[in-house]
Design a protein around this motif. Structure first.
Motif, PDB file in Angstrom:
ATOM      1  N   LEU A 197     129.349  79.861 -46.648  1.00  0.00           N
ATOM      2  CA  LEU A 197     127.876  80.204 -47.129  1.00  0.00           C
ATOM      3  C   LEU A 197     127.192  81.713 -47.254  1.00  0.00           C
ATOM      4  O   LEU A 197     127.118  81.957 -45.375  1.00  0.00           O
ATOM      5  CB  LEU A 197     126.882  79.132 -45.977  1.00  0.00           C
ATOM      6  N   TYR A 198     127.056  82.023 -47.683  1.00  0.00           N
ATOM      7  CA  TYR A 198     126.312  83.145 -47.640  1.00  0.00           C
ATOM      8  C   TYR A 198     124.605  83.235 -47.499  1.00  0.00           C
ATOM      9  O   TYR A 198     123.871  82.402 -48.803  1.00  0.00           O
ATOM     10  CB  TYR A 198     126.216  84.283 -48.513  1.00  0.00           C
ATOM     11  N   VAL A 199     123.803  83.392 -46.701  1.00  0.00           N
ATOM     12  CA  VAL A 199     122.108  83.270 -46.150  1.00  0.00           C
ATOM     13  C   VAL A 199     122.248  84.481 -46.197  1.00  0.00           C
ATOM     14  O   VAL A 199     122.116  85.465 -45.237  1.00  0.00           O
ATOM     15  CB  VAL A 199     122.629  82.449 -44.519  1.00  0.00           C
ATOM     16  N   VAL A 204     119.627  79.549 -41.586  1.00  0.00           N
ATOM     17  CA  VAL A 204     119.306  78.740 -42.921  1.00  0.00           C
ATOM     18  C   VAL A 204     117.939  77.897 -42.518  1.00  0.00           C
ATOM     19  O   VAL A 204     117.751  77.967 -41.308  1.00  0.00           O
ATOM     20  CB  VAL A 204     120.560  77.719 -42.519  1.00  0.00           C
ATOM     21  N   LEU A 205     118.015  77.378 -43.717  1.00  0.00           N
ATOM     22  CA  LEU A 205     116.386  76.345 -43.790  1.00  0.00           C
ATOM     23  C   LEU A 205     115.235  77.345 -42.955  1.00  0.00           C
ATOM     24  O   LEU A 205     114.417  76.275 -42.754  1.00  0.00           O
ATOM     25  CB  LEU A 205     117.111  74.924 -42.371  1.00  0.00           C
ATOM     26  N   ASN A 206     114.716  78.365 -43.734  1.00  0.00           N
ATOM     27  CA  ASN A 206     113.588  78.736 -43.401  1.00  0.00           C
ATOM     28  C   ASN A 206     112.986  77.628 -43.767  1.00  0.00           C
ATOM     29  O   ASN A 206     112.609  76.912 -44.850  1.00  0.00           O
ATOM     30  CB  ASN A 206     113.414  80.084 -44.493  1.00  0.00           C
ATOM     31  N   GLY A 207     111.486  77.625 -42.961  1.00  0.00           N
ATOM     32  CA  GLY A 207     110.383  77.070 -43.107  1.00  0.00           C
ATOM     33  C   GLY A 207     110.081  75.778 -41.890  1.00  0.00           C
ATOM     34  O   GLY A 207     109.076  75.153 -41.560  1.00  0.00           O
ATOM     35  N   PHE A 208     111.487  75.511 -41.742  1.00  0.00           N
ATOM     36  CA  PHE A 208     111.653  74.194 -41.149  1.00  0.00           C
ATOM     37  C   PHE A 208     111.747  74.640 -39.548  1.00  0.00           C
ATOM     38  O   PHE A 208     111.723  76.313 -39.262  1.00  0.00           O
ATOM     39  CB  PHE A 208     113.285  74.201 -41.040  1.00  0.00           C
ATOM     40  N   ASP A 209     111.453  74.149 -38.608  1.00  0.00           N
ATOM     41  CA  ASP A 209     111.602  74.067 -37.188  1.00  0.00           C
ATOM     42  C   ASP A 209     112.317  74.918 -36.393  1.00  0.00           C
ATOM     43  O   ASP A 209     113.430  74.650 -36.535  1.00  0.00           O
ATOM     44  CB  ASP A 209     110.751  73.024 -36.553  1.00  0.00           C
ATOM     45  N   ASP A 226     131.243  78.295 -42.971  1.00  0.00           N
ATOM     46  CA  ASP A 226     131.571  80.137 -42.516  1.00  0.00           C
ATOM     47  C   ASP A 226     130.471  79.790 -43.239  1.00  0.00           C
ATOM     48  O   ASP A 226     129.665  80.550 -44.152  1.00  0.00           O
ATOM     49  CB  ASP A 226     132.613  80.120 -43.634  1.00  0.00           C
ATOM     50  N   ILE A 227     128.826  80.786 -42.128  1.00  0.00           N
ATOM     51  CA  ILE A 227     128.405  81.025 -42.708  1.00  0.00           C
ATOM     52  C   ILE A 227     128.273  82.454 -42.618  1.00  0.00           C
ATOM     53  O   ILE A 227     128.132  83.254 -41.064  1.00  0.00           O
ATOM     54  CB  ILE A 227     127.453  80.259 -41.925  1.00  0.00           C
ATOM     55  N   HIS A 228     127.802  83.195 -43.383  1.00  0.00           N
ATOM     56  CA  HIS A 228     127.449  85.037 -42.777  1.00  0.00           C
ATOM     57  C   HIS A 228     125.697  84.942 -43.134  1.00  0.00           C
ATOM     58  O   HIS A 228     125.746  84.564 -44.973  1.00  0.00           O
ATOM     59  CB  HIS A 228     128.064  85.199 -44.028  1.00  0.00           C
ATOM     60  N   THR A 229     125.050  84.985 -42.042  1.00  0.00           N
ATOM     61  CA  THR A 229     123.888  85.688 -42.006  1.00  0.00           C
ATOM     62  C   THR A 229     123.959  87.340 -42.787  1.00  0.00           C
ATOM     63  O   THR A 229     124.216  87.804 -42.576  1.00  0.00           O
ATOM     64  CB  THR A 229     123.024  85.485 -40.806  1.00  0.00           C
TER      65      THR A 229
END
Length: 493
Positions: A197-199, A204-209, A226-229
């Motif tokens: 996942l490329y963020v 992740v989940l911008n706008g949520f708590d 595999d998350i890559h911010t």
């Protein structure tokens, strides 16, 4: 006798348009027609909520045998057969589309299986040249996923294409950090796909708590995603044999020429399906951090746009926003008095139940003489990750900007998985106004959080206070009992 062919002409056969057409014809006695140029049921039934949730159910079985063994069952995990699931899925979507058609026919709504454009405030033109007039026109054409402005973007899929895959990819890069990206990442990982996942942002989940989305990210990584911010694609193209020497281990074990496309050009109605022919095998991707890797497939989950192009809207005076959305007032009326719009095409709150409510409020206002504004406040929502995220009301950050608040929060290992040594955690969180003690926000991360937040949403919508929650006796042993047993705030903000 009416000067028009119809009292109402609806453009769009999704959940909102179909509900408005049925209620106007069935309850208000209006003469109604509806035009749909694709499949009845719209995004939710054909390309969104319904097939996605069925895929969530399928992916939930990935640890079934392992978990069962922890409880004493002698059980082995078998393999997942995409062809069996997808065949059943398409039959179910065909069935549901048939239900929508029957509902319209049963309400005496005239159906036109054609694209419609607006010619003037009271006239629509079908793509066969036929013109129909109506006292009122309702636009409910929804939205569509978009690809980024990137060379070779046609090599990648969008969310519509996921349900049309001929086979599962062995590896996939998902670009985006919103709910669609996260849901698809969890689903595909559960079905055995190697998911990256490329963020573009920091989480992740911008706008949520923030606490809730942090726990979701941890759970995704635990599931092997595999998350890559802070990452995005800067270059992509079809992989060449020499790329396998320089790219990070793609784990596919086959030369480019031996691997077929994931999505065929079957013309099943996916967004930008004319680009499907570009997808000829593994894709070489270079990221903003210089990382190079080869994937079986790339999925863009980078946003959606309203379906307003080439509809004649601006030509007749309907005001569109910068994103192409139709601007409406609280009664869903556009700048042209005879033309209304509901659902995702207005880009207000893009949820199926909201579109349905907007359609019903439109009928109350226009055909029943009962002006009814649409209530968009305190709408519960769920993100169907694993575990799920349920949310209603404000996040902690939003509430703290508005007034002084107390935060009640607990995170723990639930009994179901703690018993077998799993590290899974859940979260229950309440945001409470210091001034009047009302619950300003409720956020749950847990299996079946979507089911929980629906019920919690009733209390929050009614204006329940923290003391109302405290007076409610717990149901034990459950995860959700923690919502009514948190006695002391963890912090103030």
């Amino acid at each position: 006798m009416s000067d028009f062919d119809y009292d109402l002409f609806v453009i769009g056969g999704g959940s909102g348009g179909v509900r408005a057409a049925r209620v106007a014809a069935g309850e208000a006695g209006a003469k109604v027609a509806l035009a749909e140029d694709s499949r009845y049921g719209g995004t939710c039934v054909i390309r969104g909520c319904v097939p996605k949730k069925l895929m969530v159910f399928a992916s939930d079985f990935c640890h079934a045998a392992e978990n069962a063994r922890g409880y004493g069952w002698q059980m082995e995990q078998g393999g997942f057969d995409w062809s069996v699931f997808s065949g059943h899925l398409r039959k179910e979507l065909d069935r549901l589309e048939g239900v929508y058609k029957k509902l319209l026919d049963g309400s005496n709504v005239d159906r036109f299986d054609r694209r419609a454009r607006i010619k003037d405030p009271h006239t629509v033109v079908l793509d066969d040249g036929t013109e129909k007039t109506a006292k009122h026109i309702l636009v409910a054409t929804g939205g569509h996923p978009v690809r980024p402005d990137l060379p070779n973007a046609g090599l990648g899929m969008v969310s519509d294409d996921i349900f049309l895959m001929e086979k599962l990819p062995k590896s996939i890069l998902i670009v985006g950090g919103g709910y669609i990206a996260c849901e698809m990442a969890n689903i595909l990982a559960g079905l055995g796909v190697d998911v990256t996942l490329y963020v573009r942002g920091a989480q992740v989940l911008n706008g949520f708590d923030d606490e809730a989305r942090g726990l979701i990210a941890e759970a995704m990584e635990t599931r092997g995603i595999d998350i890559h911010t802070g990452s995005n694609i800067v270059e992509m193209r079809c992989a060449e044999p020499e790329d396998y020497d320089s790219a990070e281990g793609e784990g596919m074990g086959a030369p480019v020429e031996d691997r077929g496309a994931i999505v065929g050009d079957s013309g099943m109605g996916g967004a930008d399906s004319d680009e499907a022919s570009e997808r000829k095998g593994p894709i070489w991707v270079k990221a903003t951090n210089g990382r190079e890797k080869i994937f079986d497939a790339v999925l863009f989950a980078t946003g959606r746009k309203p379906n307003t192009a080439d509809m004649g809207l601006e030509e007749v005076g309907v005001t569109l926003g910068r994103g192409g959305q139709i601007e409406v007032d609280e009664y869903s009326q556009t700048s042209v008095p005879s033309i209304y719009a509901i659902g995702d095409v207005t880009d207000r709150v893009n949820l199926t139940p909201v579109a349905i409510r907007e359609g019903m409020a439109f009928v109350e206002t226009v055909f029943k003489g009962n002006p009814t504004p649409v209530d968009h406040a305190l709408i519960p929502s769920a993100v169907f990750t694993q575990p799920e995220l349920g949310s209603v009301g404000m996040t902690e950050a939003q509430a703290a900007e508005q007034e002084e608040v107390e935060i009640y929060c607990t995170s723990f290992r639930p009994m179901h998985t703690a018993f077998i040594g799993k590290p899974d955690r859940v979260l229950m969180k309440l945001i409470v106004s210091k001034e009047n003690r009302k619950i300003l926000g409720c956020h749950i991360v847990a299996p079946s959080a979507g089911e929980m937040i629906q019920l919690a949403g009733i209390a929050v919508k009614m204006g329940a206070t923290k003391e109302d929650f405290d007076r409610t006796c717990a149901v034990h042993p459950t995860m959700s009992e923690e919502i009514v047993t948190m006695r002391n705030p963890v912090r103030s903000a």
